[in-house]
Design an enzyme around this catalytic site. Structure first.
Site, PDB file in Angstrom:
ATOM      1  N   LYS A   1     -87.265 -19.691  14.472  1.00 38.07           N
ATOM      2  CA  LYS A   1     -86.999 -18.671  13.445  1.00 38.07           C
ATOM      3  C   LYS A   1     -87.472 -17.321  13.967  1.00 38.07           C
ATOM      4  CE  LYS A   1     -87.987 -17.537   8.616  1.00 38.07           C
ATOM      5  NZ  LYS A   1     -88.024 -18.102   7.263  1.00 38.07           N
TER       6      LYS A   1
ATOM      7  N   LYS B   1     -93.127 -25.130   8.345  1.00 36.08           N
ATOM      8  CA  LYS B   1     -92.988 -23.757   8.859  1.00 36.08           C
ATOM      9  C   LYS B   1     -94.352 -23.159   9.157  1.00 36.08           C
ATOM     10  CE  LYS B   1     -92.790 -19.549   6.834  1.00 36.08           C
ATOM     11  NZ  LYS B   1     -92.320 -18.442   5.957  1.00 36.08           N
TER      12      LYS B   1
END
Ligand code: 13P
Length: 339
Positions: free
Chosen positions: A219, A136
């Site tokens: 995201k 991430k």
């Protein structure tokens, strides 16, 4: 790049009825949350807290991936199993936050650029050895008078794209997170305008770096009114505008979209995701990758006391179930109250 591996990982992270548990708070963020609840900020407490989360009963029915912080990827559960091994054994894909935080963007007061590209290839190789299968990287976009600048959007999108390509080279799925902050008095129209532009610039950069879109999870933040906006848009408006924004900007090849919660309350975050999933024929899996909206009740309930562990586990399990229902468009207030 092994496309089969990347696609299988991405699909497991956003499998039907599943979302992602963001439990990758950096030390400063974790300390802020612990301090607010009077929990002593020690390695033992971070381990005990995160052990409580990942051993909650039924978690793997609702969670497809868990994002860890560096320390946790290297840590063991209280029973001696490593965190990534445990997650793998219950069917949750382990992942790792690899960015090194949002720093002030030179020459652009009030704006940030995320750092962490130097040495990233080597760090990814080590994280992969330790069991991480996805990563991430969070970019932060601030809405303000004359903000964001195009320079800020481009710098962040460029970094996201270079990070994403390095992940795919290492057969790890990149979570591409361009967060438009909810802080401010702006209305939902302004949030929409900024989110559309942010996603356009992001996908332009991903294309230039030749990132393989079925092998990423996006995201994003939702299209939502600023937290201090006088009149905040209702759930249906947030859902409609978010879906329109995504349809306009996100290529259909992307496997999954997993929203951040960004400061929304627990129930708001579930209600919004549920309303978004009322729209049929979305070309991507649309689910959650919440941090606070999954954890805040559990952390508060636990408060650093071993005796509260079971109650804390009940709290995380409940939010996981509620958001799992929302990811299928099957959440409602009755479910919330019965749970
Ligand atoms: P929140 O859901 O608390 O916004 O956190 C998600 C996240 O991982 C931010 O990077």
């Amino acid at each position: 790049m092994n496309q089969d591996t990347l696609q299988a990982t991405a699909q497991a992270m956003v499998a039907p009825g599943k979302g992602i548990l963001a439990m990758d708070e950096s030390h400063p963020t974790c300390q802020k949350r612990f301090d607010a609840l009077g929990i002593e900020f020690t390695e033992a407490n971070r381990q005990a807290y995160r052990d409580m989360l990942v051993t909650a009963e039924g978690l793997a029915d609702c969670i497809g991936g868990a994002i860890l912080f560096d320390e946790t990827l290297r840590q063991n559960l209280l029973d001696g199993t490593s965190f990534p091994k445990h997650l793998d054994s219950i069917g949750i894909v382990p992942g790792i936050k690899v960015d090194r935080g949002a720093k002030d963007l030179a020459g652009h007061p009030g704006e940030k650029v995320t750092e962490g590209l130097d040495g990233l290839r080597e760090r990814l190789a080590e994280y992969s050895e330790l069991g991480a299968r996805f990563a991430k990287w969070r970019a932060v976009i601030t809405i303000g008078e004359n903000l964001p600048s195009e320079a800020c959007l481009e710098a962040n999108a460029h970094a996201l794209a270079r990070y994403a390509m390095l992940c795919q080279e290492a057969d790890m799925v990149p979570i591409v997170e361009p967060e438009v902050l909810m802080n401010g008095a702006h209305d939902i129209e302004r949030c929409n305008e900024v989110t559309v532009r942010t996603l356009e610039v992001t996908f332009d950069q991903l294309a230039r770096q030749e990132v393989w879109l079925p092998g990423i999870v996006l995201k994003p933040s939702m299209v939502i009114s600023g937290d201090s906006c006088g009149v905040r848009a209702d759930v249906e408006t947030v859902a409609r505008m978010t879906v329109e924004c995504l349809k306009q900007t996100v290529p259909t090849e992307v496997t999954g979209i997993a929203f951040l919660s960004g400061g929304q309350s627990d129930e708001e975050a579930s209600a919004h995701l549920n309303a978004i999933n009322q729209y049929s024929n979305l070309p991507w899996a649309v689910t959650f990758s919440y941090g606070r909206a999954l954890q805040q009740q559990a952390m508060k309930t636990w408060s650093g006391e071993q005796g509260n562990r079971a109650a804390g586990q009940a709290a995380i399990a409940k939010r996981a179930r509620m958001n799992s229902a929302a990811a299928s468009g099957a959440w409602n207030m009755d479910l919330e109250q019965a749970a």
